[in-house]
Motif scaffolding. Structure first.
Motif, PDB file in Angstrom:
ATOM      1  N   SER A  28       0.805  -1.223   0.000  1.00 44.69           N
ATOM      2  CA  SER A  28       0.000   0.000   0.000  1.00 44.69           C
ATOM      3  C   SER A  28       0.835   1.268   0.000  1.00 44.69           C
ATOM      4  N   GLU A  29       2.012   1.219   0.603  1.00 47.47           N
ATOM      5  CA  GLU A  29       2.844   2.420   0.694  1.00 47.47           C
ATOM      6  C   GLU A  29       3.868   2.519  -0.426  1.00 47.47           C
ATOM      7  N   VAL A  30       4.307   1.383  -0.952  1.00 50.09           N
ATOM      8  CA  VAL A  30       5.358   1.375  -1.970  1.00 50.09           C
ATOM      9  C   VAL A  30       4.858   0.769  -3.277  1.00 50.09           C
ATOM     10  N   GLY A  31       4.149  -0.342  -3.169  1.00 51.31           N
ATOM     11  CA  GLY A  31       3.694  -1.043  -4.373  1.00 51.31           C
ATOM     12  C   GLY A  31       4.737  -1.956  -4.961  1.00 51.31           C
ATOM     13  N   PHE A  32       5.920  -1.987  -4.357  1.00 53.10           N
ATOM     14  CA  PHE A  32       7.045  -2.822  -4.791  1.00 53.10           C
ATOM     15  C   PHE A  32       7.714  -3.413  -3.560  1.00 53.10           C
ATOM     16  N   PHE A  33       8.188  -4.646  -3.670  1.00 51.42           N
ATOM     17  CA  PHE A  33       8.980  -5.222  -2.584  1.00 51.42           C
ATOM     18  C   PHE A  33       9.758  -6.418  -3.108  1.00 51.42           C
ATOM     19  N   TYR A  34      10.770  -6.810  -2.340  1.00 53.85           N
ATOM     20  CA  TYR A  34      11.500  -8.038  -2.611  1.00 53.85           C
ATOM     21  C   TYR A  34      10.799  -9.188  -1.906  1.00 53.85           C
ATOM     22  N   SER A 207      21.919  -3.909 -12.418  1.00 47.84           N
ATOM     23  CA  SER A 207      20.831  -3.026 -12.038  1.00 47.84           C
ATOM     24  C   SER A 207      20.263  -2.364 -13.288  1.00 47.84           C
ATOM     25  N   GLY A 208      19.230  -1.567 -13.116  1.00 51.51           N
ATOM     26  CA  GLY A 208      18.586  -0.881 -14.235  1.00 51.51           C
ATOM     27  C   GLY A 208      17.116  -0.624 -13.980  1.00 51.51           C
ATOM     28  N   LEU A 209      16.476  -1.498 -13.194  1.00 47.50           N
ATOM     29  CA  LEU A 209      15.082  -1.304 -12.828  1.00 47.50           C
ATOM     30  C   LEU A 209      14.970  -0.170 -11.819  1.00 47.50           C
ATOM     31  N   LYS A 210      14.055   0.761 -12.087  1.00 45.86           N
ATOM     32  CA  LYS A 210      13.853   1.907 -11.202  1.00 45.86           C
ATOM     33  C   LYS A 210      12.373   2.071 -10.896  1.00 45.86           C
ATOM     34  N   VAL A 211      12.082   2.475  -9.666  1.00 49.10           N
ATOM     35  CA  VAL A 211      10.714   2.642  -9.177  1.00 49.10           C
ATOM     36  C   VAL A 211      10.525   4.093  -8.769  1.00 49.10           C
ATOM     37  N   GLU A 212       9.366   4.644  -9.105  1.00 49.42           N
ATOM     38  CA  GLU A 212       9.062   6.024  -8.752  1.00 49.42           C
ATOM     39  C   GLU A 212       8.545   6.087  -7.315  1.00 49.42           C
ATOM     40  N   ARG A 213       9.219   6.879  -6.503  1.00 47.75           N
ATOM     41  CA  ARG A 213       8.776   7.117  -5.124  1.00 47.75           C
ATOM     42  C   ARG A 213       8.853   8.610  -4.862  1.00 47.75           C
ATOM     43  N   ASN A 215       9.114  12.166  -5.688  1.00 49.61           N
ATOM     44  CA  ASN A 215       9.608  12.896  -6.852  1.00 49.61           C
ATOM     45  C   ASN A 215      10.932  12.349  -7.361  1.00 49.61           C
ATOM     46  N   GLU A 216      11.257  11.105  -6.999  1.00 51.37           N
ATOM     47  CA  GLU A 216      12.529  10.550  -7.457  1.00 51.37           C
ATOM     48  C   GLU A 216      12.361   9.113  -7.924  1.00 51.37           C
ATOM     49  N   TRP A 217      13.345   8.671  -8.686  1.00 53.50           N
ATOM     50  CA  TRP A 217      13.399   7.293  -9.162  1.00 53.50           C
ATOM     51  C   TRP A 217      14.485   6.571  -8.374  1.00 53.50           C
ATOM     52  N   ILE A 218      14.127   5.468  -7.726  1.00 51.37           N
ATOM     53  CA  ILE A 218      15.106   4.729  -6.934  1.00 51.37           C
ATOM     54  C   ILE A 218      15.452   3.419  -7.628  1.00 51.37           C
ATOM     55  N   ASP A 219      16.688   3.007  -7.466  1.00 53.84           N
ATOM     56  CA  ASP A 219      17.158   1.749  -8.043  1.00 53.84           C
ATOM     57  C   ASP A 219      16.577   0.564  -7.280  1.00 53.84           C
ATOM     58  N   VAL A 220      16.202  -0.467  -8.033  1.00 52.94           N
ATOM     59  CA  VAL A 220      15.824  -1.739  -7.430  1.00 52.94           C
ATOM     60  C   VAL A 220      16.988  -2.692  -7.706  1.00 52.94           C
ATOM     61  N   ALA A 221      18.035  -2.533  -6.926  1.00 58.34           N
ATOM     62  CA  ALA A 221      19.247  -3.316  -7.139  1.00 58.34           C
ATOM     63  C   ALA A 221      18.960  -4.793  -6.895  1.00 58.34           C
ATOM     64  N   PRO A 222      19.561  -5.688  -7.690  1.00 53.70           N
ATOM     65  CA  PRO A 222      19.318  -7.118  -7.489  1.00 53.70           C
ATOM     66  C   PRO A 222      19.795  -7.593  -6.125  1.00 53.70           C
ATOM     67  N   ILE A 223      18.978  -8.407  -5.482  1.00 53.90           N
ATOM     68  CA  ILE A 223      19.359  -9.116  -4.265  1.00 53.90           C
ATOM     69  C   ILE A 223      19.375 -10.597  -4.612  1.00 53.90           C
ATOM     70  N   PRO A 224      20.508 -11.280  -4.482  1.00 54.07           N
ATOM     71  CA  PRO A 224      20.600 -12.685  -4.890  1.00 54.07           C
ATOM     72  C   PRO A 224      19.493 -13.540  -4.277  1.00 54.07           C
ATOM     73  N   GLY A 225      18.779 -14.260  -5.129  1.00 48.49           N
ATOM     74  CA  GLY A 225      17.731 -15.172  -4.681  1.00 48.49           C
ATOM     75  C   GLY A 225      16.360 -14.546  -4.513  1.00 48.49           C
ATOM     76  N   ALA A 226      16.299 -13.209  -4.434  1.00 51.53           N
ATOM     77  CA  ALA A 226      15.016 -12.538  -4.221  1.00 51.53           C
ATOM     78  C   ALA A 226      14.317 -12.289  -5.550  1.00 51.53           C
ATOM     79  N   LEU A 227      12.994 -12.393  -5.545  1.00 53.15           N
ATOM     80  CA  LEU A 227      12.172 -11.944  -6.659  1.00 53.15           C
ATOM     81  C   LEU A 227      11.662 -10.545  -6.340  1.00 53.15           C
ATOM     82  N   VAL A 228      11.577  -9.705  -7.351  1.00 52.62           N
ATOM     83  CA  VAL A 228      10.968  -8.395  -7.182  1.00 52.62           C
ATOM     84  C   VAL A 228       9.479  -8.532  -7.490  1.00 52.62           C
TER      85      VAL A 228
END
Length: 349
Positions: A28-34, A207-213, A215-228
């Motif tokens: 609800s607050e982010v819309g994205f998680f690992y 890396s390369g995936l970015k999420v809008e939070r 007024n900025e775009w943050i990196d969704v850096a890969p975490i080994p084994g995690a699904l985004v």
């Protein structure tokens, strides 16, 4: 911003109230998680990504044998420059597959979205691709169905509240994706929200995936084994805007580096219409209604919403398979209430 600023959710924690509360907050607050502890090991993920790299290393001629232009169901291979997001071409190549089904005869089509139903295209020169990817499809489908039920629980409604929209199996769409290195930063895929219930992304080490939070775009850096994981528009709609479908994009790698990922999109069946869940009062008060893009309106009937996205993204397939008179007639009836005159510039379908 550090990758850990995106929530990390353990699937194993979702049998507890604390775990469900963290899940609801992330959605609800982010819309994205690992997502971790999901059942697909890190080694297995590396094998699937290696399979993806092997596909893209096939010759151009071999990949063209399964080119999407052959599929009215939008399955198969797309070379660079064959997909658009937000009206601009994406700098990526990809291979799309969906539920394996029998195509309906043209004379039996009652709705234009039924033209999406059909078989996948598989390269004969790589026979193990089909069994490996259909196995992955089943695994990811199971994860998303379980996660959708846990999200319903986190909202204080019955865990099976959306099961009737899925039926025997959800509608699924998956992609192998390669982002070749560019000389300068380009749109790997433009800013957008996903249309379904849930999306899972398996990333390589780039890396390369970015999420809008904010007024900025943050990196969704890969975490080994995690699904985004990200929330799709249909789930935002079903929760009356409490859960958030969030804008995201991918920037092309530079300096000779390539990026590989596998994206999996899960939605309700194409024949479904999405209900609005009866949230408990304390959560209902926080739900302000779903956001919608006036240039790409969200439709509550799943099939037309999915088809709308395909028609806009793959114009070469649209022009070949959706511009004959009978299909245009179905499109005109189904999209009479949506801004679709720009779907096909050649015939104004």
């Amino acid at each position: 911003m550090n990758a850990a600023t995106l929530p990390i959710i353990s699937m194993a924690s979702l049998d507890s109230d604390d775990g469900l509360n963290k899940l609801r907050h992330a959605a609800s607050e982010v819309g994205f998680f690992y997502l971790v502890d999901h059942g697909i090991t890190r080694d297995a993920q590396q094998e699937y990504l290696a399979l993806s790299r092997a596909f893209f290393q096939l010759s151009a001629e071999e990949k063209q044998t399964v080119d999407m232009i052959q599929s009215p169901h939008f399955r198969g291979y797309n070379a660079m420059g064959n997909e658009m997001t937000a009206g601009r071409l994406d700098a990526r190549e990809q291979f799309d597959w969906m539920n394996e089904e029998q195509a309906l005869p043209e004379q039996q089509l009652q709705y234009p979205w039924q033209k999406l139903i059909g078989p996948n295209l598989w390269p004969t020169t790589m026979p193990k691709l089909k069994p490996e990817l259909t196995t992955l499809q089943r695994k990811l489908s199971g994860i998303t169905v379980n996660l959708l039920q846990k999200l319903c629980e986190s909202l204080g409604v019955d865990r099976n509240a959306l099961d009737h929209t899925i039926g025997g199996q959800p509608y699924t769409h998956a992609k192998l994706i390669r982002y070749p290195a560019q000389e300068s930063q380009q749109q790997g895929v433009g800013a957008h929200k996903d249309p379904g219930y849930l999306t899972l992304v398996m990333q390589d080490s780039q890396s390369g995936l970015k999420v809008e939070r904010g007024n900025e775009w943050i990196d969704v850096a890969p975490i080994p084994g995690a699904l985004v994981v990200n929330i799709g528009e249909l789930l935002e709609l079903a929760s009356n805007g409490l859960l958030k479908a969030t804008n995201h994009k991918v920037e092309s790698p530079i300096h000779g580096v390539e990026r590989y990922s596998i994206a999996f999109f899960m939605a309700a069946q194409l024949s479904a219409t999405i209900p609005v869940l009866a949230l408990p009062p304390e959560l209902k008060a926080k739900a302000s209604g779903p956001t919608t893009d006036p240039n790409n309106p969200l439709l509550t009937d799943v099939g037309n919403n999915v088809l709308k996205g395909r028609l806009r993204s793959h114009m070469h397939v649209t022009r070949k398979h959706y511009c004959d008179e009978s299909v245009r007639h179905l499109l005109a009836k189904s999209f009479a209430y949506a801004a679709t005159t720009d779907i096909c510039g050649d015939c104004r379908a």
